[in-house]
Design an enzyme around this catalytic site. Sequence first.
Site, PDB file in Angstrom:
ATOM      1  CB  SER A 179      -0.910   0.078   1.305  1.00  0.00           C
ATOM      2  OG  SER A 179      -0.154  -0.040   2.390  1.00  0.00           O
ATOM      3  CD  GLU A 212      -6.016   1.635  -4.831  1.00  0.00           C
ATOM      4  OE1 GLU A 212      -6.500   3.143  -4.989  1.00  0.00           O
ATOM      5  OE2 GLU A 212      -5.150   1.358  -4.165  1.00  0.00           O
ATOM      6  CG  ASN A 226      -3.874   4.991   0.958  1.00  0.00           C
ATOM      7  OD1 ASN A 226      -4.710   5.258   1.559  1.00  0.00           O
ATOM      8  ND2 ASN A 226      -3.218   3.615   1.031  1.00  0.00           N
ATOM      9  CG  HIS A 272      -3.726  -1.588  -2.227  1.00  0.00           C
ATOM     10  ND1 HIS A 272      -4.107  -0.255  -2.212  1.00  0.00           N
ATOM     11  CD2 HIS A 272      -3.512  -2.137  -1.152  1.00  0.00           C
ATOM     12  CE1 HIS A 272      -4.246  -0.175  -0.965  1.00  0.00           C
ATOM     13  NE2 HIS A 272      -3.761  -1.000  -0.280  1.00  0.00           N
TER      14      HIS A 272
END
Length: 521
Positions: free
Chosen positions: A140, A173, A211, A161
């Site tokens: 991540s 992801e 993120n 991910h």
Amino acid sequence: MTGLDPGRSGPSRAGHDADSPGRGTPVGVVGTGTMGQGIAQVALLAGHPVRLYDAAPGRAKAAAEAIDARLGRLVEKGRLTGAERDAAIARLQPAESTADLAGSGLIVEAVVERLDVKQQLFRELEDVVGDDCLLATNTSSLSVTAIAGALRNPGRFVGLHFFNPAPLMPLVEVVSGFATDVASATRAYETARSWGKTPVACADTPGFIVNRIARPFYAEAFTVYEHQGADPATIDAVLRESGGFRMGAFELTDLIGQDVNEAVTRSVWESFFQDARFAPSLVQRRLVEAGMLGHKSGRGWYAYGDGAEQPEPHTADPAEPPAYVVAEGDLGPARDLLALIREAGITVREEDEDQGTRLALPGGGQLALADGQTSVEFRDVVYFDLALDYRAATRIALSASQDTSARTVAEATGLFQALGKDVSVIGDVPGMIVARTVARLIDLAFDAVAKGVATEEDIDTAMRLGVNYPLGPVEWSRKLGRNWAYALLDDLHMRDPSGRCAPSLALYRHAYASEKRESAS
């Protein structure tokens, strides 16, 4: 050609079921923590034989037993039949070494977030598996490109991910490193889809989609707090009850862990060469230094544990509503308020203004939608915050300066109370709470699209599914108007020229193109 650009050369989105591995294809999972176990469970229930490996002796066997127990609980809840559980467990095999992963069609890694550890692991796996085995990392925070850089064949390496808990969270992801082949990215995408997940394609960028783009949700709340605009409970309540977010920034970071959330923010900031738009919060750093990490430590922004009392948001005392208001234009994104005001029995007088966003009050003051300016700049103005849906919102924030008249504040408060809303009066913070947060989310989304990180559709999907936002950033932009976010951030940047709120070139182009088309028509 690589899988770097998800919009043009990344994985194809339709008609490629043949690219996903068949149910009989063995899947290797390396790492037996919470994420590794979750990924193994997802692959098992998708019908794959799963080989589970951990470098620590005995952990793979213990993880297999834990997965067995979780599947048993699914049977008890009626979400899985006993036969399905038995078949899945029969396909699960603890591995004693990486050599036991030979023959896998896909290996997903979920080990410690250290570049050297991951590179060494995949170098070892390259010597074990066949040339057609797809290698994937669940990182991540690390660069997919950097991990793949240690491999002989980086083209078959991708990021997969998953979000925690992997069996429940739908989003995956699919990250293409600089050297990832299109075929590999497509296989990874179709694999996630065949497992019942919702994949989104993403280029290898710090933070990937979620993120990277989510940073302002935390940063703007912390900024309002640092400027003494409002306390955490009030900011959280406004984000939930006006913005439509499932949780406020303070309660969410307590749940995530202040240390974890700050580490992600710091990682993204450093990866972007300390770009001010991603700067960490000093007040959050102090919280981490004090060991106040949230739920897991018993104290974060809030207290937890037996007998802990949660603070209430600031809510204004009852006030008399004004007898009438004068609408200067249709209020733009807040136009639904005019119907609500009439329904509450308050007279609305309209003036001929094309794009006004203000209401004149009987006492001579004005009520304006948050626009990135401050109340102190004007004679007698109260700002009100953005809402996802003004009819459904149960709380509205107002901001005023020390120079704003008490009558104007009272009339503004009474007006929204007459509409059935709780009212929180905060300090004179430009952009307030919801408006500045949404504007910055929109900006980072368009910046990511312009730089080939992901498509508008995938960004919206990722933010809705990955962090449960009520709307994706591009959806917010369509709702609010193409130039709304740029105008607000431009005003914010004038008042805080540090660069953290400066609108991106991509957002400028988006807003300017809209203005040109409108003027031409």
